[in-house]
Design a protein around this motif. Structure first.
Motif, PDB file in Angstrom:
ATOM      1  N   PRO A   1       0.832  -1.204   0.000  1.00 31.92           N
ATOM      2  CA  PRO A   1       0.000   0.000   0.000  1.00 31.92           C
ATOM      3  C   PRO A   1       0.864   1.249   0.000  1.00 31.92           C
ATOM      4  O   PRO A   1       2.015   1.224   0.417  1.00 31.92           O
ATOM      5  CB  PRO A   1      -0.789  -0.118   1.317  1.00 31.92           C
ATOM      6  N   ALA A   2       0.306   2.370  -0.476  1.00 30.23           N
ATOM      7  CA  ALA A   2       1.038   3.636  -0.514  1.00 30.23           C
ATOM      8  C   ALA A   2       1.377   4.089   0.894  1.00 30.23           C
ATOM      9  O   ALA A   2       0.736   3.693   1.859  1.00 30.23           O
ATOM     10  CB  ALA A   2       0.190   4.691  -1.205  1.00 30.23           C
ATOM     11  N   LEU A   3       2.422   4.918   1.026  1.00 32.13           N
ATOM     12  CA  LEU A   3       2.869   5.392   2.332  1.00 32.13           C
ATOM     13  C   LEU A   3       1.998   6.563   2.756  1.00 32.13           C
ATOM     14  O   LEU A   3       2.388   7.705   2.639  1.00 32.13           O
ATOM     15  CB  LEU A   3       4.337   5.777   2.253  1.00 32.13           C
ATOM     16  N   SER A   4       0.804   6.295   3.182  1.00 34.89           N
ATOM     17  CA  SER A   4      -0.149   7.266   3.729  1.00 34.89           C
ATOM     18  C   SER A   4      -0.549   8.325   2.707  1.00 34.89           C
ATOM     19  O   SER A   4      -0.144   8.323   1.562  1.00 34.89           O
ATOM     20  CB  SER A   4       0.387   7.918   4.997  1.00 34.89           C
ATOM     21  N   SER A   5      -1.357   9.279   3.194  1.00 35.67           N
ATOM     22  CA  SER A   5      -1.974  10.257   2.305  1.00 35.67           C
ATOM     23  C   SER A   5      -0.997  11.205   1.623  1.00 35.67           C
ATOM     24  O   SER A   5      -1.351  11.856   0.657  1.00 35.67           O
ATOM     25  CB  SER A   5      -2.989  11.070   3.103  1.00 35.67           C
ATOM     26  N   THR A   6       0.249  11.326   2.152  1.00 35.95           N
ATOM     27  CA  THR A   6       1.176  12.298   1.564  1.00 35.95           C
ATOM     28  C   THR A   6       1.821  11.777   0.288  1.00 35.95           C
ATOM     29  O   THR A   6       2.403  12.536  -0.454  1.00 35.95           O
ATOM     30  CB  THR A   6       2.323  12.627   2.534  1.00 35.95           C
ATOM     31  N   GLU A   7       1.690  10.443   0.051  1.00 39.51           N
ATOM     32  CA  GLU A   7       2.416   9.846  -1.058  1.00 39.51           C
ATOM     33  C   GLU A   7       2.092  10.519  -2.385  1.00 39.51           C
ATOM     34  O   GLU A   7       2.966  10.691  -3.225  1.00 39.51           O
ATOM     35  CB  GLU A   7       2.101   8.361  -1.143  1.00 39.51           C
ATOM     36  N   SER A   8       0.839  10.934  -2.551  1.00 35.55           N
ATOM     37  CA  SER A   8       0.452  11.509  -3.832  1.00 35.55           C
ATOM     38  C   SER A   8       1.129  12.865  -4.040  1.00 35.55           C
ATOM     39  O   SER A   8       1.346  13.283  -5.160  1.00 35.55           O
ATOM     40  CB  SER A   8      -1.067  11.667  -3.890  1.00 35.55           C
ATOM     41  N   THR A   9       1.496  13.568  -2.967  1.00 37.48           N
ATOM     42  CA  THR A   9       2.037  14.906  -3.132  1.00 37.48           C
ATOM     43  C   THR A   9       3.567  14.919  -3.131  1.00 37.48           C
ATOM     44  O   THR A   9       4.160  15.754  -3.764  1.00 37.48           O
ATOM     45  CB  THR A   9       1.539  15.841  -2.010  1.00 37.48           C
ATOM     46  N   SER A  10       4.209  14.039  -2.377  1.00 46.47           N
ATOM     47  CA  SER A  10       5.661  14.100  -2.297  1.00 46.47           C
ATOM     48  C   SER A  10       6.258  12.746  -1.962  1.00 46.47           C
ATOM     49  O   SER A  10       5.745  12.020  -1.117  1.00 46.47           O
ATOM     50  CB  SER A  10       6.060  15.107  -1.218  1.00 46.47           C
ATOM     51  N   ARG A  11       7.355  12.424  -2.651  1.00 46.63           N
ATOM     52  CA  ARG A  11       8.109  11.202  -2.334  1.00 46.63           C
ATOM     53  C   ARG A  11       9.467  11.597  -1.793  1.00 46.63           C
ATOM     54  O   ARG A  11      10.460  10.907  -1.989  1.00 46.63           O
ATOM     55  CB  ARG A  11       8.260  10.349  -3.602  1.00 46.63           C
ATOM     56  N   LEU A  12       9.501  12.767  -1.129  1.00 47.58           N
ATOM     57  CA  LEU A  12      10.743  13.241  -0.514  1.00 47.58           C
ATOM     58  C   LEU A  12      10.599  13.170   1.006  1.00 47.58           C
ATOM     59  O   LEU A  12       9.680  13.764   1.578  1.00 47.58           O
ATOM     60  CB  LEU A  12      11.019  14.681  -0.952  1.00 47.58           C
ATOM     61  N   ALA A  13      11.504  12.423   1.630  1.00 51.37           N
ATOM     62  CA  ALA A  13      11.461  12.268   3.087  1.00 51.37           C
ATOM     63  C   ALA A  13      12.700  12.904   3.710  1.00 51.37           C
ATOM     64  O   ALA A  13      13.760  12.981   3.078  1.00 51.37           O
ATOM     65  CB  ALA A  13      11.409  10.786   3.445  1.00 51.37           C
ATOM     66  N   TRP A  14      12.564  13.355   4.963  1.00 51.39           N
ATOM     67  CA  TRP A  14      13.714  13.836   5.747  1.00 51.39           C
ATOM     68  C   TRP A  14      13.795  12.953   6.980  1.00 51.39           C
ATOM     69  O   TRP A  14      12.814  12.840   7.736  1.00 51.39           O
ATOM     70  CB  TRP A  14      13.514  15.303   6.140  1.00 51.39           C
ATOM     71  N   VAL A  15      14.942  12.314   7.164  1.00 50.05           N
ATOM     72  CA  VAL A  15      15.127  11.433   8.322  1.00 50.05           C
ATOM     73  C   VAL A  15      16.292  11.967   9.142  1.00 50.05           C
ATOM     74  O   VAL A  15      17.412  12.110   8.634  1.00 50.05           O
ATOM     75  CB  VAL A  15      15.428   9.977   7.883  1.00 50.05           C
ATOM     76  N   THR A  16      16.048  12.271  10.424  1.00 46.24           N
ATOM     77  CA  THR A  16      17.151  12.712  11.293  1.00 46.24           C
ATOM     78  C   THR A  16      17.681  11.506  12.075  1.00 46.24           C
ATOM     79  O   THR A  16      16.980  10.519  12.283  1.00 46.24           O
ATOM     80  CB  THR A  16      16.705  13.817  12.272  1.00 46.24           C
TER      81      THR A  16
END
Ligand SMILES: NC(=O)c1ccc[n+]([C@@H]2O[C@H](COP(=O)([O-])OP(=O)(O)OC[C@H]3O[C@@H](n4cnc5c(N)ncnc54)[C@H](OP(=O)(O)O)[C@@H]3O)[C@@H](O)[C@H]2O)c1
Length: 278
Positions: A4-19
């Motif tokens: 399944p897609a990674l939640s509702s934000t998937e449609s808008t951005s596939r850019l993640a920030w991980v600290t």
């Protein structure tokens, strides 16, 4: 069957920030996201380790881009977030995972570890939330995961400084969740049990339900695929800690008194007995 897609934000951005991505859980999460095709901006203080991660992910579907950062420096955090968005576009997912642990012995009480752990674990996350919330709220979309700990559920021996910083994070996220939800920003709190990393290498007592960082990363990424507030694992340990939350102090302290002999001896003296307090 497709994931399944990674939640509702998937449609808008596939850019993640991980600290906190230079090692441990953050490293494994960044790799897992890159394997899933995400572009992942990664932060931690150790730039060389971030470069290594980026190189190691070179063959994956996505891409890892290093942005070295000390999260205790609020100005540097804002600058870094702005640089990530200027270079790569709108961040859709922020995983605020950077943190540290120092076991303390309450019998040789000192201020410094409490200050240090609040500064990194709590204020560090707050520093990161500032630009993330501002931009996500303005856009009316975005997904945030704050990594706390099951140790934030109840006070456990040697974790008075660490647990307090994680309890503060959980409480803050509970308060923020409905406010952000109302404007389309989804906030989750991640509460892992024991995960084998450099952080838990400091523990010299037996750690129940210990898992490795790749398993933790899988649980986090899977948890982000739906819009649940709480992502907690391993399930049996989470159940136990939640049970502790509702137990009366009399029963809870009967348990923590029993685990005290398993803990390392730090400093001299014997623990104060209840009789000599009266
Ligand atoms: N391991 C567990 O059992 C466990 C359980 C529950 C929750 N957690 C939480 O999960 C998160 C990750 O833990 P871990 O076990 O993976 O620990 P770890 O292996 O020690 O990794 C911690 C990460 O945080 C980064 N970091 C620490 N201080 C920082 C700072 N001031 N600025 C920027 N980055 C900083 C470290 O990188 P640099 O040193 O390069 O900055 C590193 O990448 C922490 O928030 C921890 O409290 C861990």
């Amino acid at each position: 069957m497709a994931e399944p897609a990674l939640s509702s934000t998937e449609s808008t951005s596939r850019l993640a920030w991980v600290t906190g991505a230079s090692r441990g859980i953050g490293y494994a999460v960044a790799r897992a996201l890159a394997a899933d095709g995400w572009v992942v901006a990664v932060s931690a203080r150790n730039a060389a380790d971030l470069e290594t991660l980026a190189r190691e992910c070179g063959e994956l579907k996505g891409e890892v881009r290093p942005y070295p950062l000390d999260i205790t420096d609020a100005f540097a955090v804002s600058r870094t977030f702005a640089a990530i968005e200027a270079d790569l576009g709108n961040v859709g997912l922020a995983i605020l995972n950077a943190g540290t642990h120092e076991p303390v012995d309450g019998r040789s009480f000192a201020i410094a570890p409490f200050r240090r752990l609040m500064e990194v674990n709590y204020m560090g996350a707050v520093n990161c939330l500032a630009p993330v919330v501002e931009h996500f709220v303005a856009r009316g979309t975005g997904r945030i995961a704050v990594v706390a700990s099951l140790a934030g559920y109840r006070g456990l021996p040697t974790a008075s400084a660490y647990g307090a910083s994680k309890a503060a994070l959980i409480n803050m996220c509970e308060a923020l969740h409905p406010e952000l939800d109302a404007v389309g920003v989804i906030l989750s709190v991640v509460t892992p049990g024991f995960v084998r990393t450099q952080l838990t290498d400091k523990n010299s007592f037996p750690m129940p339900f210990l898992i490795n960082a790749d398993t933790a990363a899988r649980r986090i990424v899977r948890g982000l695929k739906d819009d649940r507030f709480e992502i907690t694992f391993p399930r049996r340990f989470a159940f136990l800690m939640k049970l502790f939350r509702v137990l009366p102090y009399r029963i809870f302290f009967a348990f923590t008194r029993r685990i005290r002999p398993m803990l390392p001896k730090i400093g001299g003296g014997t623990p104060t007995s209840r009789s000599n307090l009266s």
